[in-house]
Design a protein around this motif. Structure first.
Motif, short mmCIF file in Angstrom:
data_model
loop_
_atom_site.label_atom_id
_atom_site.label_comp_id
_atom_site.label_asym_id
_atom_site.label_seq_id
_atom_site.Cartn_x
_atom_site.Cartn_y
_atom_site.Cartn_z
N ARG A 91 0.86 -1.19 0.00
CA ARG A 91 0.00 0.00 0.00
C ARG A 91 0.89 1.23 0.00
NH1 ARG A 91 -4.39 -0.31 4.33
NH2 ARG A 91 -2.62 0.03 5.72
N PHE A 92 0.66 2.10 -0.97
CA PHE A 92 1.48 3.30 -1.14
C PHE A 92 0.71 4.51 -0.61
CE2 PHE A 92 2.51 0.32 -4.52
CZ PHE A 92 3.89 0.23 -4.43
N GLU A 93 1.38 5.32 0.21
CA GLU A 93 0.79 6.57 0.70
C GLU A 93 1.22 7.69 -0.22
OE1 GLU A 93 0.41 9.21 4.81
OE2 GLU A 93 1.96 7.68 4.61
N LEU A 94 0.26 8.32 -0.88
CA LEU A 94 0.57 9.35 -1.86
C LEU A 94 0.96 10.67 -1.21
CD1 LEU A 94 -2.06 8.87 -4.70
CD2 LEU A 94 0.24 7.94 -4.49
N SER A 95 0.41 10.97 -0.06
CA SER A 95 0.69 12.27 0.54
C SER A 95 0.57 12.18 2.05
CB SER A 95 -0.29 13.32 0.00
OG SER A 95 -0.08 14.57 0.64
N CYS A 96 1.34 13.02 2.72
CA CYS A 96 1.23 13.17 4.18
C CYS A 96 0.94 14.62 4.54
CB CYS A 96 2.51 12.70 4.86
SG CYS A 96 4.01 13.59 4.37
N ASN A 97 0.37 15.38 3.57
CA ASN A 97 0.13 16.80 3.74
C ASN A 97 -1.15 17.03 4.54
OD1 ASN A 97 0.09 19.53 3.54
ND2 ASN A 97 -0.07 19.63 1.32
N LEU A 98 -1.01 17.52 5.76
CA LEU A 98 -2.17 17.77 6.61
C LEU A 98 -2.91 19.04 6.23
CD1 LEU A 98 -0.75 16.77 10.12
CD2 LEU A 98 -2.03 15.38 8.50
N SER A 99 -2.41 19.79 5.25
CA SER A 99 -3.16 20.94 4.74
C SER A 99 -4.32 20.51 3.86
CB SER A 99 -2.23 21.86 3.92
OG SER A 99 -1.22 22.40 4.75
N LEU A 100 -4.36 19.23 3.50
CA LEU A 100 -5.49 18.68 2.75
C LEU A 100 -6.50 18.08 3.71
CD1 LEU A 100 -3.49 16.89 -0.09
CD2 LEU A 100 -4.48 19.18 -0.13
N ASP A 101 -7.73 17.99 3.23
CA ASP A 101 -8.80 17.44 4.07
C ASP A 101 -8.82 15.91 3.97
OD1 ASP A 101 -10.81 17.52 5.85
OD2 ASP A 101 -12.30 18.43 4.52
N ALA A 102 -9.41 15.27 4.96
CA ALA A 102 -9.57 13.81 5.04
C ALA A 102 -8.22 13.10 5.10
CB ALA A 102 -10.39 13.29 3.87
N MET A 103 -7.25 13.70 5.79
CA MET A 103 -5.94 13.08 5.92
C MET A 103 -5.79 12.34 7.24
SD MET A 103 -3.97 13.50 3.30
CE MET A 103 -2.40 13.15 4.06
N GLU A 104 -6.44 12.81 8.29
CA GLU A 104 -6.29 12.20 9.60
C GLU A 104 -7.50 11.34 9.94
OE1 GLU A 104 -3.94 14.89 12.54
OE2 GLU A 104 -5.34 16.19 11.49
N GLU A 105 -7.23 10.25 10.63
CA GLU A 105 -8.32 9.34 11.00
C GLU A 105 -9.13 9.89 12.16
OE1 GLU A 105 -8.95 4.58 12.02
OE2 GLU A 105 -6.95 5.41 11.64
N PHE A 106 -8.48 10.65 13.07
CA PHE A 106 -9.17 11.23 14.22
C PHE A 106 -8.97 12.74 14.20
CE2 PHE A 106 -7.80 6.96 15.46
CZ PHE A 106 -9.03 6.38 15.78
N LEU A 107 -10.03 13.48 14.55
CA LEU A 107 -9.96 14.93 14.60
C LEU A 107 -9.42 15.40 15.95
CD1 LEU A 107 -13.28 16.01 12.87
CD2 LEU A 107 -11.01 15.82 11.87
N ASN A 108 -8.86 16.59 15.95
CA ASN A 108 -8.34 17.18 17.17
C ASN A 108 -9.50 17.67 18.04
OD1 ASN A 108 -6.92 18.54 19.14
ND2 ASN A 108 -5.48 19.48 17.70
N ARG A 109 -9.50 17.25 19.28
CA ARG A 109 -10.60 17.64 20.19
C ARG A 109 -10.63 19.14 20.44
NH1 ARG A 109 -12.98 13.78 23.77
NH2 ARG A 109 -12.47 11.66 23.18
N ARG A 110 -9.48 19.80 20.30
CA ARG A 110 -9.46 21.24 20.57
C ARG A 110 -10.24 22.03 19.52
NH1 ARG A 110 -3.12 22.20 21.30
NH2 ARG A 110 -3.14 20.71 19.60
#
Length: 922
Positions: free
Chosen positions: A644-663
């Motif tokens: 499995r290849f990860e195309l991007s790790c850019n957190l400036s894009l949406d739907a990148m993280e599995e869990f949202l920040n509670r803050r």
């Protein structure tokens, strides 16, 4: 390693945001592209993306004076210390806040970052190994608002910082007695740039409203004096000095004590403080408030000032006289960044609105580089049959063709008036066929770069996909609204047939590579097989459990893969219409959670599916991608996930993280709903789409990560994916991998070279390819005499012929021994051609890889031969014209008439030096 694909290059996007930089030699431009950095080599016409990435989009890049190191800072304040020589990350650091700009001192010992309303100076990393690469030296306070720009003096003694509070601050890098800080006013808007004059403390400051202030300093750089230490440091230095002097002469009485060669403050004359005075004030902006100054650069040696504006116009001025040299409009969007190379000849401009990167040579008024990516998302891509070119289509209606070797776009077709939905090459590789939502299917010629065929339907349709058969004679496209498939003739452009039967929009078309069978996938949960030539044959219908989203034939045409809405990939036998297997990919997608999603990522993954499929070159594996940042590689026969290849790790894009920040979650809702960037973006109003220019409304959004199209290269060495980040290319990086083949303890480099000394070339080649070291294999092959290649190639086993051919194909791209490797290729194919026909399907990627290298050399040599032939014809024409001119010259005197034959032959005389220089070809 068969599946060791690694990120190799990023195409389709040339500039996003951040500052541009020229390398030290001035031949390359360093451009931030999202969370990656691309280096454009302008001399060798190549682009290369560094194999590193930050967590967020890059905000600023600082280059060291020697050009070996770079500090890359993203929007979150995290910095990477990167070596541009070995292309690797040396150190990670976090500045604990958003950094606006960064700049190294000219001596390379320190660098300054502007963060918030302060400036921080750090010790730059040295050449020795250090425990901590970044050490904070001083923090400078003064501005009341955010700081925007930095510039250093040539001797690294002082630096100047501009701020949004309309002030400019001059700080001393050391503890100077006559300059601690100095604040300059005189502007009515935020400071955009400030520059020191060469070898001087005089400076220029530019504000957003286009005002330029010229400041003169009454003190030269040599007039700065170090401040004498005070407190315990002064007492300690004085005590040490007194002890040394008492040892030298105990009888000497009271005397003046000095510190660092300077008198003590009590006996020191009060030094005059540094003072600035404004000499002049000029105005660059003549078009009103809606054309703000957005970027500027200054070359100190040639005194050239370059200013870019929000309207896309740039000006060239000569300072300090403020003479306008040149003015040009280069874009419809604002100029976000400006840079000048070391010689002052080339100027780089970055426009983030359209993703443009331009390099302008101002003396000849010509473009050195002019590149622009798709400013909307790319939707589809296709490889040429030889693997040298990639064509992409985007939602902006543009069709771009990219060279895989150089990484540049060399032609853009803009005939489509709406989004492009599908692109494909014909079997010859000279024609591109595209489908669009504007109701047309167009064919483009890559020889003349023109649209020579336009296929339309009897009534307006929106085409969602396109396919061309292996002969290149039949073009088919699927419609979204009428659920029909239209078939045209490439030769005549006439509509041949309309295939109806689907009860939903057509989502994918694919021709069988070996037969005239067309497979069509639809949202009506069926895949239909159509015979193009035998209309009497019964059409097959494959029933699915869910809506079909993509369809793809295996390269040999014996298998069909279909992606459905329930995240499954099913495999079918097209001859017997029997399902051969299926892959459940729901858990392999691993989608992230959007900022505004009310459900978790685990539950949102149930609605995700693969939207694009592609078989590998040998047909044993299949690539799948969709609404996720991952691309999955499956083994078809075993039906398992290989990698499995990860195309991007850019957190400036949406739907990148599995869990949202509670803050971000408050009692009033998600903070992402609040548009914090509304109003202005870097001081420039961003209008809504469709509103009049000058409207101060704006919206901010984060694009969602997704994969829209996947394609394997015909050579099997790389594959490409169009995503939100751009056109990403992953290739086999065999240089860093140890991948032996049937290795045992008897195979060593020493024994291979011993076999070469004994002239046992066949045994040496077999051992070298069992060890599978590239340099050793090259040494062995090049040691074989040219007259013995025929005998050695005949004696090679069939299993090793494929490996030797693959090595030769890779060598054609880098080696200069063209004729030698061509002889090897010819002898291998002539002696083993008949036996290799039985394994034609497995050897097809190797042969296409070989063809790609040969085709590139053919193009280069043909261009060189054409150029030489033109030069020879020109030289002959010039010499012939001179000969005719000299024969027509009249004889002036009788002495010339009675002269000897040798003197009268004017045609045979040697031309003078002036004449030779006049006819010389440069």
């Amino acid at each position: 390693m068969k599946f060791a694909y690694r990120f190799s290059n990023l195409l389709g996007t040339v500039y996003r945001c951040g500052n541009l930089n020229f390398t030290r030699d001035g031949n390359s431009v360093i451009s931030p592209v999202g969370n990656r950095v691309t280096v454009f080599d302008l001399k060798n016409n190549r682009s290369d993306t560094l194999p590193l990435a930050t967590k967020y989009n890059i905000k600023c890049v600082g280059l060291s004076p020697d050009g070996r190191l770079a500090i890359i800072v993203d929007e979150g304040g995290e910095a990477l210390l990167v070596s541009l020589v070995c292309r690797s990350v040396l150190h990670h650091f976090h500045f604990k806040g958003s950094v606006h700009s960064i700049s190294f001192s000219p001596d390379g010992r320190k660098f300054v970052v502007t963060k918030g309303n302060i400036a921080q100076m750090y010790h730059a990393p040295g050449k020795k190994r250090e425990f901590n690469a970044f050490v904070l030296d001083k923090t400078y306070f003064g501005p009341y608002d955010e700081t925007t720009c930095i510039d250093w003096t040539d001797d690294s003694k002082c630096f100047v910082v501009g701020s949004k509070d309309m002030s400019t601050w001059v700080f001393g890098a050391e503890r100077w007695d006559n300059l601690i800080y100095y604040a300059l006013g005189g502007h009515k808007d935020a400071i955009v740039a400030c520059f020191f004059e060469s070898n001087s403390l005089d400076l220029y400051s530019l504000s957003q409203d286009g005002a330029l202030c010229v400041w003169q300093c009454d003190t030269p750089p040599e007039g700065l004096k170090l401040k004498a230490p005070r407190g315990w440091r002064a007492d300690l230095l004085q005590r040490e000095k007194e002890e040394e002097e008492e040892e030298e002469d105990e009888e000497e009485g009271d005397r003046e004590t000095t510190i660092r060669g300077k008198t003590m403050p009590a006996e020191q004359e009060k030094a005059g403080k540094v003072k600035y005075s404004r000499l002049a004030k000029y105005f660059l902006n003549k078009e009103g408030d809606f054309n703000n100054l957005t970027a500027a650069a200054y070359h100190k040696k040639v005194h050239l000032l370059v200013t870019g504006f929000a309207s896309g116009i740039f000006h060239l001025h000569e300072l300090p006289e403020f003479n306008l040299i040149h003015s040009l409009s280069i874009s419809d969007q604002r100029v976000a960044s400006v840079a000048i190379n070391s010689s002052g000849d080339w100027i780089a401009f970055g426009c983030s609105g359209l993703g443009q990167l331009l390099v302008w040579e101002w003396q000849s008024e010509s473009y050195v580089l002019k590149q622009q990516g798709h400013f909307n998302s790319m939707v589809s891509l296709a490889y040429s049959p030889d693997g040298q070119y990639i064509v992409t289509g985007g939602d902006d209606g543009k069709v771009k063709v990219w060279n895989t070797l150089s990484g540049f776009c060399f032609v853009t077709f803009t005939e489509h008036s709406s989004g492009v939905t599908g692109v494909t090459f014909t079997a010859t590789g000279h024609v591109i066929v595209t489908s669009s939502l504007d109701g047309t299917v167009r064919a483009f010629d890559l020889h003349r770069y023109r649209n020579f065929r336009t296929f339309t339907s009897p009534r307006p349709m929106q085409f969602s996909c396109v396919a061309v058969d292996s002969s290149g004679e039949i073009v088919s496209a699927g419609a979204q609204d009428s659920f029909e498939i239209f078939v045209w003739s490439m030769q005549t452009g006439r509509l041949l047939d309309v295939l109806s039967g689907h009860e939903g929009p057509i989502s994918g078309l694919c021709f069988n590579p070996m037969k005239s069978i067309l497979a069509s996938a639809s949202w009506d949960k069926t895949v239909r097989l159509w015979d193009m030539f035998d209309s009497w044959r019964t059409k097959e219908t494959l029933s699915l459990t869910s809506d079909a989203l993509a369809v793809s034939f295996r390269p040999d045409g014996a298998e069909l893969a279909v992606a459905t809405l329930n995240s499954q990939i099913t495999f079918w036998d097209p001859e017997n219409a029997v399902q051969m297997g299926s892959i459940e990919g729901r858990h392999d997608l691993k989608t992230g959670r959007k900022e505004l999603d009310k459900i978790t990522a685990k539950h949102s993954a149930k609605g995700k599916a693969f939207t694009t499929l592609c078989y590998s070159a040998d047909g044993q594996n299949i690539l799948a991608g969709g609404m996720s940042k991952f691309v999955c590689l499956y083994h078809v026969r075993e039906q398992i996930l290989v990698k499995r290849f990860e195309l991007s790790c850019n957190l400036s894009l949406d739907a990148m993280e599995e869990f949202l920040n509670r803050r971000k979650m408050t009692e009033f809702g998600n903070l992402a709903l609040i548009d914090q960037d509304a109003g202005e973006e870097n001081g420039v109003a961003v209008p809504l789409p469709g509103v009049r220019k000058g409207d101060m409304s704006s919206r901010h959004f984060k694009p969602e990560i997704r994969v829209t199209s996947l394609r394997f290269s015909p050579t099997g060495r790389c594959w490409a994916a169009t995503s939100t980040e751009g056109l990403l290319i992953f290739s086999l990086d065999a240089q860093m991998l140890f991948d032996p083949f049937e290795l045992d303890t008897s195979v060593t480099p020493g024994r291979i070279r011993e076999a070469l000394r004994q002239r046992e070339f066949t045994r040496a080649i077999l051992m070298a390819f069992r060890l599978n070291e590239k340099k050793l294999a090259q040494e062995v092959l090049e040691a074989v005499p040219q007259d013995e290649i025929d005998v050695v190639s005949t004696s090679l086993p069939e299993l090793y012929v494929e490996k030797v051919l693959e090595f030769l194909a890779a060598s054609f791209e880098v080696s200069r021994h063209l004729e030698f490797y061509l002889i090897w290729t010819q002898k291998l194919l002539m002696s083993h051609g008949q036996r290799l026909k039985s394994r034609a399907g497995q050897l097809l990627p190797v042969v296409q890889f070989l063809q790609k290298g040969l085709q590139r050399h053919l193009d280069d040599v043909s261009k060189l031969c054409d150029w030489n032939r033109y030069n020879i014809q020109y030289a002959l024409a010039v010499s012939k014209q001179r000969g005719v001119k000299r024969t027509l010259e009249p004889l002036d005197t009788e002495e010339d008439t009675d002269a000897s034959d040798d003197d009268s032959l004017q045609l045979l005389r040697r031309p003078s030096d002036d004449e030779e220089e006049e006819g010389m070809l440069v």
